[in-house]
Design a protein around this motif. Structure first.
Motif, PDB file in Angstrom:
ATOM      1  N   VAL A   1       6.867  -2.894  14.569  1.00 30.11           N
ATOM      2  CA  VAL A   1       7.242  -1.491  14.381  1.00 30.11           C
ATOM      3  C   VAL A   1       7.311  -0.767  15.724  1.00 30.11           C
ATOM      4  CG1 VAL A   1       6.470   0.731  13.426  1.00 30.11           C
ATOM      5  CG2 VAL A   1       6.392  -1.331  12.008  1.00 30.11           C
ATOM      6  N   GLU A   2       6.399  -1.102  16.631  1.00 33.90           N
ATOM      7  CA  GLU A   2       6.427  -0.470  17.963  1.00 33.90           C
ATOM      8  C   GLU A   2       7.710  -0.827  18.716  1.00 33.90           C
ATOM      9  OE1 GLU A   2       2.822  -1.568  19.906  1.00 33.90           O
ATOM     10  OE2 GLU A   2       1.608  -0.065  18.848  1.00 33.90           O
ATOM     11  N   ARG A   3       8.232  -2.031  18.462  1.00 37.95           N
ATOM     12  CA  ARG A   3       9.504  -2.418  19.097  1.00 37.95           C
ATOM     13  C   ARG A   3      10.677  -1.680  18.461  1.00 37.95           C
ATOM     14  NH1 ARG A   3       6.969  -7.554  18.945  1.00 37.95           N
ATOM     15  NH2 ARG A   3       8.118  -8.131  17.056  1.00 37.95           N
ATOM     16  N   ILE A   4      10.617  -1.479  17.142  1.00 39.84           N
ATOM     17  CA  ILE A   4      11.716  -0.830  16.423  1.00 39.84           C
ATOM     18  C   ILE A   4      11.711   0.677  16.649  1.00 39.84           C
ATOM     19  CG2 ILE A   4      12.712  -0.440  14.127  1.00 39.84           C
ATOM     20  CD1 ILE A   4      11.370  -3.135  13.300  1.00 39.84           C
ATOM     21  N   ARG A   5      10.533   1.267  16.751  1.00 40.33           N
ATOM     22  CA  ARG A   5      10.311   2.691  17.014  1.00 40.33           C
ATOM     23  C   ARG A   5      10.985   3.605  15.987  1.00 40.33           C
ATOM     24  NH1 ARG A   5      10.904   3.637  23.466  1.00 40.33           N
ATOM     25  NH2 ARG A   5       8.675   3.823  23.679  1.00 40.33           N
ATOM     26  N   PRO A   6      10.653   3.448  14.713  1.00 33.74           N
ATOM     27  CA  PRO A   6      11.218   4.352  13.703  1.00 33.74           C
ATOM     28  C   PRO A   6      10.567   5.730  13.807  1.00 33.74           C
ATOM     29  CG  PRO A   6       9.551   2.974  12.700  1.00 33.74           C
ATOM     30  CD  PRO A   6       9.687   2.500  14.125  1.00 33.74           C
ATOM     31  N   GLU A   7      11.304   6.751  13.358  1.00 32.23           N
ATOM     32  CA  GLU A   7      10.763   8.117  13.317  1.00 32.23           C
ATOM     33  C   GLU A   7      10.914   8.675  11.912  1.00 32.23           C
ATOM     34  OE1 GLU A   7       9.048  10.136  15.141  1.00 32.23           O
ATOM     35  OE2 GLU A   7       8.855   8.689  16.771  1.00 32.23           O
ATOM     36  N   PRO A   8       9.797   9.040  11.299  1.00 35.77           N
ATOM     37  CA  PRO A   8       8.421   8.876  11.766  1.00 35.77           C
ATOM     38  C   PRO A   8       7.951   7.443  11.531  1.00 35.77           C
ATOM     39  CG  PRO A   8       8.407   9.880   9.592  1.00 35.77           C
ATOM     40  CD  PRO A   8       9.852   9.731   9.976  1.00 35.77           C
ATOM     41  N   PRO A   9       6.898   6.998  12.215  1.00 37.19           N
ATOM     42  CA  PRO A   9       6.372   5.650  11.974  1.00 37.19           C
ATOM     43  C   PRO A   9       5.688   5.575  10.620  1.00 37.19           C
ATOM     44  CG  PRO A   9       4.952   6.847  13.481  1.00 37.19           C
ATOM     45  CD  PRO A   9       6.148   7.716  13.261  1.00 37.19           C
ATOM     46  N   PRO A  10       5.556   4.382  10.051  1.00 36.93           N
ATOM     47  CA  PRO A  10       4.886   4.251   8.751  1.00 36.93           C
ATOM     48  C   PRO A  10       3.381   4.461   8.876  1.00 36.93           C
ATOM     49  CG  PRO A  10       5.404   2.082   9.629  1.00 36.93           C
ATOM     50  CD  PRO A  10       6.023   3.087  10.571  1.00 36.93           C
ATOM     51  N   ILE A  11       2.759   4.724   7.735  1.00 32.24           N
ATOM     52  CA  ILE A  11       1.300   4.774   7.634  1.00 32.24           C
ATOM     53  C   ILE A  11       0.835   3.383   7.226  1.00 32.24           C
ATOM     54  CG2 ILE A  11      -0.645   5.784   6.365  1.00 32.24           C
ATOM     55  CD1 ILE A  11       1.187   8.230   5.866  1.00 32.24           C
ATOM     56  N   TYR A  12      -0.244   2.892   7.821  1.00 27.79           N
ATOM     57  CA  TYR A  12      -0.776   1.569   7.480  1.00 27.79           C
ATOM     58  C   TYR A  12      -2.112   1.700   6.752  1.00 27.79           C
ATOM     59  CZ  TYR A  12       2.309   0.270  11.411  1.00 27.79           C
ATOM     60  OH  TYR A  12       3.367   0.124  12.270  1.00 27.79           O
ATOM     61  N   PHE A  13      -2.356   0.796   5.822  1.00 29.31           N
ATOM     62  CA  PHE A  13      -3.702   0.597   5.310  1.00 29.31           C
ATOM     63  C   PHE A  13      -3.854  -0.871   4.955  1.00 29.31           C
ATOM     64  CE2 PHE A  13      -1.118   1.718   1.674  1.00 29.31           C
ATOM     65  CZ  PHE A  13      -1.610   1.005   0.598  1.00 29.31           C
ATOM     66  N   LEU A  14      -5.109  -1.349   4.893  1.00 30.68           N
ATOM     67  CA  LEU A  14      -5.357  -2.781   4.775  1.00 30.68           C
ATOM     68  C   LEU A  14      -5.830  -3.189   3.385  1.00 30.68           C
ATOM     69  CD1 LEU A  14      -7.136  -3.712   8.133  1.00 30.68           C
ATOM     70  CD2 LEU A  14      -4.809  -4.270   7.431  1.00 30.68           C
ATOM     71  N   GLN A  15      -5.335  -4.339   2.949  1.00 29.46           N
ATOM     72  CA  GLN A  15      -5.790  -4.961   1.710  1.00 29.46           C
ATOM     73  C   GLN A  15      -7.219  -5.473   1.886  1.00 29.46           C
ATOM     74  OE1 GLN A  15      -3.704  -8.627   0.775  1.00 29.46           O
ATOM     75  NE2 GLN A  15      -3.806  -8.228  -1.412  1.00 29.46           N
ATOM     76  N   HIS A  16      -7.987  -5.470   0.798  1.00 30.75           N
ATOM     77  CA  HIS A  16      -9.356  -5.967   0.840  1.00 30.75           C
ATOM     78  C   HIS A  16      -9.400  -7.482   0.622  1.00 30.75           C
ATOM     79  CE1 HIS A  16     -10.057  -1.652  -0.541  1.00 30.75           C
ATOM     80  NE2 HIS A  16     -10.636  -1.727   0.645  1.00 30.75           N
ATOM     81  N   LYS A  17     -10.614  -8.017   0.469  1.00 30.14           N
ATOM     82  CA  LYS A  17     -10.783  -9.418   0.133  1.00 30.14           C
ATOM     83  C   LYS A  17     -11.994  -9.573  -0.769  1.00 30.14           C
ATOM     84  CE  LYS A  17     -13.265 -10.320   4.514  1.00 30.14           C
ATOM     85  NZ  LYS A  17     -13.279 -11.125   5.757  1.00 30.14           N
ATOM     86  N   PHE A  18     -11.950 -10.601  -1.622  1.00 30.21           N
ATOM     87  CA  PHE A  18     -13.047 -10.934  -2.532  1.00 30.21           C
ATOM     88  C   PHE A  18     -13.622 -12.297  -2.139  1.00 30.21           C
ATOM     89  CE2 PHE A  18     -11.510  -8.528  -6.601  1.00 30.21           C
ATOM     90  CZ  PHE A  18     -12.018  -7.346  -6.086  1.00 30.21           C
ATOM     91  N   PRO A  19     -14.931 -12.511  -2.324  1.00 27.65           N
ATOM     92  CA  PRO A  19     -15.501 -13.849  -2.091  1.00 27.65           C
ATOM     93  C   PRO A  19     -15.142 -14.798  -3.232  1.00 27.65           C
ATOM     94  CG  PRO A  19     -17.211 -12.313  -2.808  1.00 27.65           C
ATOM     95  CD  PRO A  19     -15.964 -11.506  -2.654  1.00 27.65           C
ATOM     96  N   LYS A  20     -14.863 -16.041  -2.890  1.00 26.22           N
ATOM     97  CA  LYS A  20     -14.603 -17.069  -3.900  1.00 26.22           C
ATOM     98  C   LYS A  20     -15.909 -17.460  -4.596  1.00 26.22           C
ATOM     99  CE  LYS A  20     -10.591 -18.951  -1.455  1.00 26.22           C
ATOM    100  NZ  LYS A  20      -9.988 -20.131  -0.773  1.00 26.22           N
ATOM    101  N   ILE A  21     -15.782 -17.868  -5.857  1.00 26.69           N
ATOM    102  CA  ILE A  21     -16.941 -18.176  -6.699  1.00 26.69           C
ATOM    103  C   ILE A  21     -16.926 -19.656  -7.045  1.00 26.69           C
ATOM    104  CG2 ILE A  21     -18.113 -17.648  -8.874  1.00 26.69           C
ATOM    105  CD1 ILE A  21     -16.474 -14.998  -8.899  1.00 26.69           C
ATOM    106  N   LEU A  22     -18.007 -20.374  -6.718  1.00 23.18           N
ATOM    107  CA  LEU A  22     -18.093 -21.789  -7.088  1.00 23.18           C
ATOM    108  C   LEU A  22     -18.124 -21.921  -8.607  1.00 23.18           C
ATOM    109  CD1 LEU A  22     -20.723 -23.072  -4.504  1.00 23.18           C
ATOM    110  CD2 LEU A  22     -18.275 -23.620  -4.547  1.00 23.18           C
TER     111      LEU A  22
END
Length: 464
Positions: free
Chosen positions: A139-160
């Motif tokens: 995105v920094e290379r593309i330089r859109p205006e306005p830039p997007p908002i980011y948020f991160l996906q979570h993770k769950f522990p695997k269960i034996l």
């Protein structure tokens, strides 16, 4: 089977998640699902609980022209949320799949950024830990205006599966965790502060789609219908075909609420009915509309977003079937339809869902079967003469993207008159090849076969 003694493992999971910096709401959400597993629940939805959705109960998206003006008026209160967590490992990629060239020399990400800019709406990208930095750099290379908002996906522990304890894998601790599915978008919006930020900025309507689905561009007719009717939630569905027997289908609970059932949620004895496309006629396109005020109220009331649970039996290391068997808890974002009284579904054309999961899909999307419209949406080429094309590329030579690119160095063949293309063995294509009808190309030799420039293929080819 109910195993009450395994409840003692919950503190171990909670401690593990706290040490990993997982947000309290996500820990609480996982704990909710874990308790269900301990009780013997596996997230199944049986036929006795549901009934089919009748065609007359669905609004047809082809008849929404009267809502376009309202949709245009609502654009200033609308955000486009794109799920961008996929690494494309099934195609041999080790970075965000959205950075792959999709059409006309542009990547999925470039086309998505242009879609949002052209529509004049905010754009949010839900990245995973594996795709975030790649995406930010691009995105920094593309330089859109306005830039997007980011948020991160979570993770769950695997269960034996053996004792319902946390999975431990010292040789690669990252494999002790799994993505919780795209249903995590609601919790991730909240815990990241993005939901409140959007509400504070006057956003009320969210359109959610996948980064690899360029068919799912924001549509003002659908937005106008959604905003005018003030639905809390709306799912885009399409007519199932013979190729959709394993995809999640829409149904109606006896309580009259709509529900999404994925194949992992279907009991074995009900699989025949699940796969009967004349009975359960509609599948989820993974294009979702949600009213942010209703979502916020749900989270404030319940603290966790209690989506129907999907329990996926897996090997701890997906590349090693001898590794310990585990459960992965996942959720689907479309399953939120059952949480909202008054939620709706709308029937859309099939080309609102054009995902690229394999190189077979990529060949179709890059070909002249599809065109990229002015608003950045992928649509069926009006010149196409076959209702669909079935593509089967030899996985020994075309599965990875580097293999695929090496065999189409001058571009992919024309497929707008092709109903089926099967390639077995090593076959390479020069430029401007045309495939018509049903064609199978079989090379059983040890050397690659080259299809010359300008060739028109209308019959099967066999190279010993």
């Amino acid at each position: 089977m109910n195993r009450p003694e395994a409840i003692g493992c919950l503190p171990e999971f909670v401690d593990k998640m706290h040490q990993a910096g997982i947000a309290p709401l996500v820990v609480e959400t996982f704990s909710h699902y874990y308790r269900k597993i301990v009780k013997g629940e596996r997230g199944k939805i049986c036929d006795l609980q549901i009934e089919p959705v009748l065609p007359e109960s669905l609004q047809d998206a082809d008849h929404l022209d009267e809502y376009r003006k309202a949709g245009t008026g609502a654009l200033g209160q609308t955000v486009m949320i794109v799920l961008n967590g996929g690494l494309g490992t099934s195609m041999g990629l080790k970075r965000a799949k959205s950075l792959l060239e999709a059409k006309n020399g542009k990547s999925f990400l470039e086309i998505t950024l242009a879609q949002a800019a052209r529509a004049g709406v905010k754009l949010c990208l839900m990245n995973s830990f594996g795709t975030h930095q790649d995406t930010v750099d691009a995105v920094e290379r593309i330089r859109p205006e306005p830039p997007p908002i980011y948020f991160l996906q979570h993770k769950f522990p695997k269960i034996l599966r053996e004792n319902l304890a946390p999975a431990v894998w010292p040789r690669n601790p990252g494999l002790e965790w799994n993505p919780p599915g795209h249903g995590d978008v609601y919790a991730a919006l909240h815990t990241s502060g993005t939901l409140q930020k959007l509400l504070d900025e006057g956003m009320r309507y969210a359109f959610i789609t996948n980064s690899d689905n360029l068919g799912g561009a924001l549509n003002t007719g659908l937005l106008g219908y959604f905003s005018s009717r003030q639905f809390p939630f709306m799912m885009e569905v399409a007519q199932r075909s013979a190729s959709d027997t394993k995809g999640g289908h829409l149904a109606r609970l006896r309580s009259d609420r709509l529900v999404l059932r994925e194949i992992a949620q279907c009991p074995e004895q009900d699989l025949d009915r699940f796969q009967d496309i004349s009975y359960h006629r509609y599948f989820n396109t993974n294009n979702i509309w949600i009213h942010l005020d209703f979502l916020n109220a749900l989270i404030q009331r319940d603290r966790v977003v209690r989506l129907p649970m999907i329990v996926n039996p897996k090997s701890l290391d997906p590349r090693d079937e001898t590794s310990p068997p585990v459960y992965q808890i996942e959720t689907a974002m479309g399953s939120a339809i059952s949480l909202f009284p008054g939620a709706a579904a709308v029937k859309v054309p099939r080309d609102r869902l054009l995902p690229v999961k394999t190189c077979n899909d990529l060949l179709a999307v890059r070909s002249d079967r599809y065109i990229l419209t002015e608003n950045g949406q992928l649509k069926m080429n009006p010149g196409v003469t076959t209702p669909e094309t079935r593509i089967s590329l030899d996985s020994c030579y075309y599965k990875r993207i580097d293999q695929f690119e090496a065999r189409f160095p001058a571009g992919v063949p024309s497929l707008k008159h092709c109903s089926a293309l099967t390639i077995e063995g090593d076959v390479r294509f020069e430029k401007n090849v045309v495939v018509k009808g049903r064609v199978c190309i079989r090379n059983t030799g040890h050397r690659p076969v080259v299809i010359p420039a300008g060739a028109v293929l209308e019959t099967d080819l066999f190279f010993p």
